[in-house]
Design a protein around this motif. Structure first.
Motif, PDB file in Angstrom:
ATOM      1  N   ALA A  65      88.016  59.046  51.580  1.00 33.73           N
ATOM      2  CA  ALA A  65      87.909  60.099  50.560  1.00 33.73           C
ATOM      3  C   ALA A  65      86.667  59.869  49.697  1.00 33.73           C
ATOM      4  O   ALA A  65      85.947  60.814  49.341  1.00 33.73           O
ATOM      5  N   ASP A  68      83.592  60.626  51.861  1.00 35.54           N
ATOM      6  CA  ASP A  68      83.562  62.084  52.034  1.00 35.54           C
ATOM      7  C   ASP A  68      82.946  62.774  50.826  1.00 35.54           C
ATOM      8  O   ASP A  68      82.134  63.687  50.956  1.00 35.54           O
ATOM      9  N   SER A 125      90.582  66.778  53.383  1.00 35.77           N
ATOM     10  CA  SER A 125      89.192  67.099  53.010  1.00 35.77           C
ATOM     11  C   SER A 125      88.641  68.262  53.829  1.00 35.77           C
ATOM     12  O   SER A 125      87.735  68.977  53.398  1.00 35.77           O
ATOM     13  N   GLU A 128      88.869  71.867  52.192  1.00 36.90           N
ATOM     14  CA  GLU A 128      87.804  72.183  51.240  1.00 36.90           C
ATOM     15  C   GLU A 128      86.524  72.571  51.979  1.00 36.90           C
ATOM     16  O   GLU A 128      85.821  73.508  51.605  1.00 36.90           O
ATOM     17  N   CYS A 129      86.259  71.851  53.056  1.00 40.55           N
ATOM     18  CA  CYS A 129      85.065  72.102  53.870  1.00 40.55           C
ATOM     19  C   CYS A 129      85.124  73.512  54.484  1.00 40.55           C
ATOM     20  O   CYS A 129      84.146  74.262  54.434  1.00 40.55           O
TER      21      CYS A 129
END
Length: 214
Positions: A65, A68, A125, A128-129
């Motif tokens: 995280a 990232d 994650s 969100e991407c």
């Protein structure tokens, strides 16, 4: 001297554990990293690790995280520097694939991460991407740069292709050569989104991207 607030101490302990684990995972790899060694190097106990992260796997999630977040910040700089929204989109996707050449990202995020935590496309994650990429594609569609394609569908396909390319590079015997091939083919795929007559996407050379991020 007064004691630090509890919240600050917890944040410090977590940061120490993540930093020690990140170093261990990046140098010897997840499987070989000893919990006793990196908790000791952080001046903490294994109990502290269990308390804050549950187990070694939870710690790997926290390390990924953190990496990232750093990757995302770097990619935003790359896209913001471009002259057009489309060029920013191309440069950002290209820079993401080229990050697979960096030893720490290669080992922790692209090799150990999937082996321990499963398919990266299912990691939190990624949501969100996909959301961010969908918004960019919607804007590109609205300004008439790309064809009328569903932004979320296109974002999921582009994201999947870039993730697959990054993993291919990370697991390749010759990552440099694989990266060149992957970026070239990936940019041909992206050009397929452009409306006819909108020009060809030209990604920056890796050296240019690296210089600005150094």
């Amino acid at each position: 001297m007064g004691h630090k607030p509890r919240k600050e101490m917890i944040a410090e302990t977590r940061a120490k554990l993540v930093a020690a684990a990140r170093h261990a995972f990046g140098t010897v790899g997840y499987a070989e990293a000893s919990m006793d060694d990196f908790t000791a190097s952080a001046g903490l106990t294994r109990g502290a690790l269990y308390h804050h992260f549950g187990d070694k796997k939870g710690l790997l999630q926290a390390v990924i995280a953190e990496i990232d977040g750093e990757m995302l910040a770097r990619l935003k700089i790359v896209s913001a520097r471009a002259d057009t929204l489309w060029q920013g989109f191309v440069d950002e996707c290209t820079a993401y694939i080229e990050m697979a050449l960096e030893p720490e990202i290669q080992r922790i995020v692209l090799r150990d991460g999937p082996a321990v935590l499963g398919d990266p496309s299912q990691w939190p994650s990624q949501n969100e991407c996909i959301r961010s990429m969908s918004e960019n594609l919607q804007r590109l569609r609205d300004e008439g740069t790309i064809v009328a394609v569903d932004p979320e569908a296109a974002a999921r396909l582009v994201s999947g292709a870039s993730l697959h390319a990054a993993q291919w590079i990370a697991n390749s015997e010759d990552p440099e050569a694989t990266s060149k091939k992957a970026v070239k083919a990936f940019n041909v795929l992206l050009e397929g989104l452009l409306k006819q007559g909108r020009g060809i996407a030209r990604p920056q050379a890796p050296a240019e991207i690296d210089k600005s991020l150094a």
